[in-house]
Design an enzyme around this catalytic site. Structure first.
Site, PDB file in Angstrom:
ATOM      1  N   LYS A 178      21.975 -12.067  -9.218  1.00  0.00           N
ATOM      2  CA  LYS A 178      20.953 -11.320  -9.961  1.00  0.00           C
ATOM      3  C   LYS A 178      21.455 -10.963 -11.363  1.00  0.00           C
ATOM      4  O   LYS A 178      20.770 -11.204 -12.353  1.00  0.00           O
ATOM      5  CB  LYS A 178      20.615 -10.055  -9.158  1.00  0.00           C
ATOM      6  CG  LYS A 178      19.503  -9.228  -9.747  1.00  0.00           C
ATOM      7  CD  LYS A 178      18.755  -8.478  -8.672  1.00  0.00           C
ATOM      8  CE  LYS A 178      19.445  -7.196  -8.265  1.00  0.00           C
ATOM      9  NZ  LYS A 178      18.973  -6.028  -8.986  1.00  0.00           N
ATOM     10  N   ARG A 200      14.567   6.765 -13.293  1.00  0.00           N
ATOM     11  CA  ARG A 200      16.021   6.587 -13.496  1.00  0.00           C
ATOM     12  C   ARG A 200      16.436   6.911 -14.936  1.00  0.00           C
ATOM     13  O   ARG A 200      15.677   6.662 -15.875  1.00  0.00           O
ATOM     14  CB  ARG A 200      16.413   5.145 -13.129  1.00  0.00           C
ATOM     15  CG  ARG A 200      16.195   4.895 -11.637  1.00  0.00           C
ATOM     16  CD  ARG A 200      16.566   3.503 -11.236  1.00  0.00           C
ATOM     17  NE  ARG A 200      17.964   3.215 -11.433  1.00  0.00           N
ATOM     18  CZ  ARG A 200      18.500   2.005 -11.325  1.00  0.00           C
ATOM     19  NH1 ARG A 200      17.725   0.962 -11.028  1.00  0.00           N
ATOM     20  NH2 ARG A 200      19.780   1.814 -11.501  1.00  0.00           N
ATOM     21  N   SER A 240      29.591   1.472 -16.938  1.00  0.00           N
ATOM     22  CA  SER A 240      28.296   0.873 -16.616  1.00  0.00           C
ATOM     23  C   SER A 240      28.120  -0.442 -17.360  1.00  0.00           C
ATOM     24  O   SER A 240      28.171  -0.488 -18.588  1.00  0.00           O
ATOM     25  CB  SER A 240      27.160   1.823 -16.998  1.00  0.00           C
ATOM     26  OG  SER A 240      25.964   1.098 -17.158  1.00  0.00           O
ATOM     27  N   GLN A 273      25.425  -2.119 -17.558  1.00  0.00           N
ATOM     28  CA  GLN A 273      24.138  -2.157 -18.258  1.00  0.00           C
ATOM     29  C   GLN A 273      24.256  -1.497 -19.627  1.00  0.00           C
ATOM     30  O   GLN A 273      23.778  -2.024 -20.637  1.00  0.00           O
ATOM     31  CB  GLN A 273      23.067  -1.484 -17.396  1.00  0.00           C
ATOM     32  CG  GLN A 273      22.821  -2.261 -16.111  1.00  0.00           C
ATOM     33  CD  GLN A 273      21.968  -1.516 -15.108  1.00  0.00           C
ATOM     34  OE1 GLN A 273      21.602  -0.362 -15.319  1.00  0.00           O
ATOM     35  NE2 GLN A 273      21.651  -2.165 -14.000  1.00  0.00           N
ATOM     36  N   ASP A 276      27.301  -1.523  -5.663  1.00  0.00           N
ATOM     37  CA  ASP A 276      26.064  -2.064  -5.074  1.00  0.00           C
ATOM     38  C   ASP A 276      26.206  -2.359  -3.574  1.00  0.00           C
ATOM     39  O   ASP A 276      25.214  -2.465  -2.859  1.00  0.00           O
ATOM     40  CB  ASP A 276      25.640  -3.358  -5.785  1.00  0.00           C
ATOM     41  CG  ASP A 276      25.118  -3.092  -7.186  1.00  0.00           C
ATOM     42  OD1 ASP A 276      24.875  -1.916  -7.522  1.00  0.00           O
ATOM     43  OD2 ASP A 276      24.954  -4.065  -7.948  1.00  0.00           O
ATOM     44  N   LYS A 303      20.763   5.084  -8.550  1.00  0.00           N
ATOM     45  CA  LYS A 303      20.430   3.661  -8.369  1.00  0.00           C
ATOM     46  C   LYS A 303      18.940   3.555  -8.008  1.00  0.00           C
ATOM     47  O   LYS A 303      18.179   4.473  -8.262  1.00  0.00           O
ATOM     48  CB  LYS A 303      21.341   3.056  -7.302  1.00  0.00           C
ATOM     49  CG  LYS A 303      22.802   2.975  -7.742  1.00  0.00           C
ATOM     50  CD  LYS A 303      22.983   1.983  -8.884  1.00  0.00           C
ATOM     51  CE  LYS A 303      24.398   1.953  -9.409  1.00  0.00           C
ATOM     52  NZ  LYS A 303      24.534   1.152 -10.629  1.00  0.00           N
ATOM     53  N   ARG A 314      21.127   6.855  -3.289  1.00  0.00           N
ATOM     54  CA  ARG A 314      21.699   6.133  -2.141  1.00  0.00           C
ATOM     55  C   ARG A 314      22.621   6.996  -1.290  1.00  0.00           C
ATOM     56  O   ARG A 314      22.893   6.645  -0.150  1.00  0.00           O
ATOM     57  CB  ARG A 314      22.410   4.859  -2.621  1.00  0.00           C
ATOM     58  CG  ARG A 314      21.400   3.802  -3.054  1.00  0.00           C
ATOM     59  CD  ARG A 314      22.045   2.510  -3.499  1.00  0.00           C
ATOM     60  NE  ARG A 314      21.002   1.519  -3.763  1.00  0.00           N
ATOM     61  CZ  ARG A 314      21.164   0.421  -4.484  1.00  0.00           C
ATOM     62  NH1 ARG A 314      22.336   0.161  -5.040  1.00  0.00           N
ATOM     63  NH2 ARG A 314      20.164  -0.423  -4.659  1.00  0.00           N
TER      64      ARG A 314
HETATM   65  C1  S3P Z   1      24.304  -4.347 -13.072  1.00  0.00           C
HETATM   66  C2  S3P Z   1      25.183  -3.334 -13.258  1.00  0.00           C
HETATM   67  C3  S3P Z   1      25.464  -2.289 -12.270  1.00  0.00           C
HETATM   68  C4  S3P Z   1      24.820  -2.587 -10.916  1.00  0.00           C
HETATM   69  C5  S3P Z   1      23.459  -3.168 -11.040  1.00  0.00           C
HETATM   70  C6  S3P Z   1      23.493  -4.453 -11.853  1.00  0.00           C
HETATM   71  C7  S3P Z   1      24.187  -5.360 -14.113  1.00  0.00           C
HETATM   72  O1  S3P Z   1      25.011  -1.068 -12.760  1.00  0.00           O
HETATM   73  O2  S3P Z   1      24.800  -1.429 -10.116  1.00  0.00           O
HETATM   74  O3  S3P Z   1      22.907  -3.442  -9.769  1.00  0.00           O
HETATM   75  O4  S3P Z   1      23.660  -6.458 -13.855  1.00  0.00           O
HETATM   76  O5  S3P Z   1      24.621  -5.096 -15.243  1.00  0.00           O
HETATM   77  P1  S3P Z   1      25.820  -0.269 -13.903  1.00  0.00           P
HETATM   78  O6  S3P Z   1      25.118  -0.431 -15.179  1.00  0.00           O
HETATM   79  O7  S3P Z   1      25.834   1.130 -13.429  1.00  0.00           O
HETATM   80  O8  S3P Z   1      27.187  -0.877 -13.991  1.00  0.00           O
END
Ligand code: S3P
Length: 432
Positions: free
Chosen positions: A21, A119, A164, A166, A315, A342, A346
């Site tokens: 993903k 979120r 993170s 993201q 995750d 999340k 969770r």
């Molecule tokens: C993701 C980063 C993770 C993860 C998420 C997917 C990504 O979150 O939990 O399911 O693809 O960059 P974080 O931004 O908290 O690291």
């Protein structure tokens, strides 16, 4: 949709799970920075990643499918879309696109489903605002819908309080459009697909990681457009982990094919090993990412403490909690407060549902305690969260489970039901 798991069995099976993903999202988004045709094999066709691709189209990309490949050609300049950009359930989509769009001229509105709209987005919005981004959002600039007026941003030296991927990815994209090099620091290396892929496309990104996995990245502004991607997306070790746990709790054997073996993604398998499962990692290739198979043999499980390297297994914690629920003794998870923000809270979802299954479990502010025991038949509230739904489906191998709001599974892992058929009897009710 209700997923009723009736019965499971011991098994020895191969699992070819869906594509990764995180990497699929990045293929759609990063294609917009390139010149020429991006060729992507094995793109994940789940709701979340199809939303990322749909947004790329709304921003002007031409997307077509040819011989099992998705081909993406970016527009000369990102186009101002004539409607809102819908990110569905996906935090990755909304947060990474924010970094790209805040630094590209135009007006954009990003939104998502009822879960995503709860979120926190400040973690990306605030550092972007600090370098001159025009962004506003509901709840004092924290919740989607988010409105962006893209403009030229300044370079930065930003130390993120959280690990993170993201947030990191959003800021790396913003830095690529700044006029001078930027520095991004994170307290612990989060998954690094963005750095690997953008470097592979020709971006200049230097990364320093020390022995505590603290990380500093220097990002240089783009001088030219990037080279297009030519990639086969590996399969998703986070999706595969449900079947690893299934093997671990039923004394079975699972062979998981062609997943990324990136160390930031397979830490949960290491924990399962620590609990007693026998696991082998077979590296087969290494281009943008190390890729290979993982073999899991179930053995007696014992309780475990999980307090370190949390970003590398965040995750998979819901699925790990299922192994903890049947292990001998007490397990503890700490330093995992991120679990609360999340797709659902969770910590609450795991503890509440395990209790329904007759397992002793206690919420901590930043994790939980679980005492392994005998599982009983239960009705599960997935809280609309795909990973909670799939985790308790796996627990259904040991006692019947009725899982509510199981349609969320389609956000990340549409092939789950087909693979689950190999090891369980189940029924789906109320699917329309
Ligand atoms: C993701 C980063 C993770 C993860 C998420 C997917 C990504 O979150 O939990 O399911 O693809 O960059 P974080 O931004 O908290 O690291």
């Amino acid at each position: 949709m209700i997923l009723k798991v009736l019965k499971g069995k011991r098994f020895k099976e191969e699992f070819v799970v869906d594509a990764d993903k995180s990497i699929s999202h990045r293929c759609a988004i990063f294609s917009l920075l390139s010149e020429g045709e991006n060729k992507i094999k094995n793109y994940l066709k789940a709701e979340d990643t199809l939303n990322s691709l749909e947004i790329a189209k709304k921003l002007g990309a031409e997307v077509r499918e040819e011989n099992n490949e998705i081909i993406i050609k970016a527009p000369e300049k990102i186009k101002e879309p004539d409607d809102v950009l819908y990110c569905g359930n996906s935090g990755t989509t909304i947060r990474i696109y924010m970094g790209l769009l805040a630094s590209n001229e135009g007006f954009y509105v990003l939104t998502g489903d009822e879960y995503l709209r709860r979120r926190p987005m400040k973690r990306v919005i605030n550092p972007l605002k600090n370098i001159g981004a025009n962004i506003d959002a509901r709840d004092n600039g924290n919740l989607a819908p988010i409105a962006i007026r893209g403009n030229k941003l300044k370079n930065f030296n930003y130390e993120s309080p959280i690990a993170s991927a993201q947030v990191k990815s959003a800021l790396i994209l913003a830095a690529l459009y700044a006029n001078k090099p930027s520095i991004y620091k994170e307290p612990f290396l989060s998954r690094d697909h963005t750095e690997r892929m953008l470097k592979g496309m020709g971006a200049k990104i230097d990364q320093k990681i020390n022995e505590n996995n603290e990380c500093e990245i220097e990002i240089f502004p783009l001088e030219n457009k990037l080279s297009p991607l030519n990639i086969t997306v590996p399969n998703d070790p986070s999706s595969a982990f449900f079947f690893a746990v299934a093997a671990a709790i039923t004394n079975s054997q699972a062979i998981i094919k062609n997943v990324t073996l990136n160390p930031t993604r397979i830490e949960a398998y290491r924990i399962l090993e620590k609990m007693g499962a026998e696991i082998k990692y077979i590296l087969k290739e290494d281009k943008y990412e190390p890729i290979g198979d993982i073999e899991i043999k179930g053995k007696e499980l014992k309780g475990v403490e999980v307090t370190q390297n949390i970003p590398w297994l965040i995750d998979e914690l819901p699925a790990l909690s299922i192994a903890m629920a049947v292990a001998d003794g007490k397990s503890i998870v700490r330093n995992a407060k991120e679990l609360r923000v999340k797709e659902s809270d969770r910590i609450k979802a795991v503890v509440e549902n395990l209790k329904r299954c007759g397992i002793e479990a206690k919420e901590l502010e930043d994790g939980y305690e679980i005492i392994g025991g005998k599982v009983k038949e239960a009705k599960i509230d997935s809280f609309g969260d795909h990973r909670i739904a799939m985790s308790f489906a796996i627990l259904g191998l040991l006692a019947p489970m009725e899982i509510e709001k199981a349609e969320s599974i389609y956000t990340s892992f549409p092939n789950f039901f087909n693979l689950f058929k190999k090891i369980a009897d189940y029924r789906i009710i109320d699917a329309n």
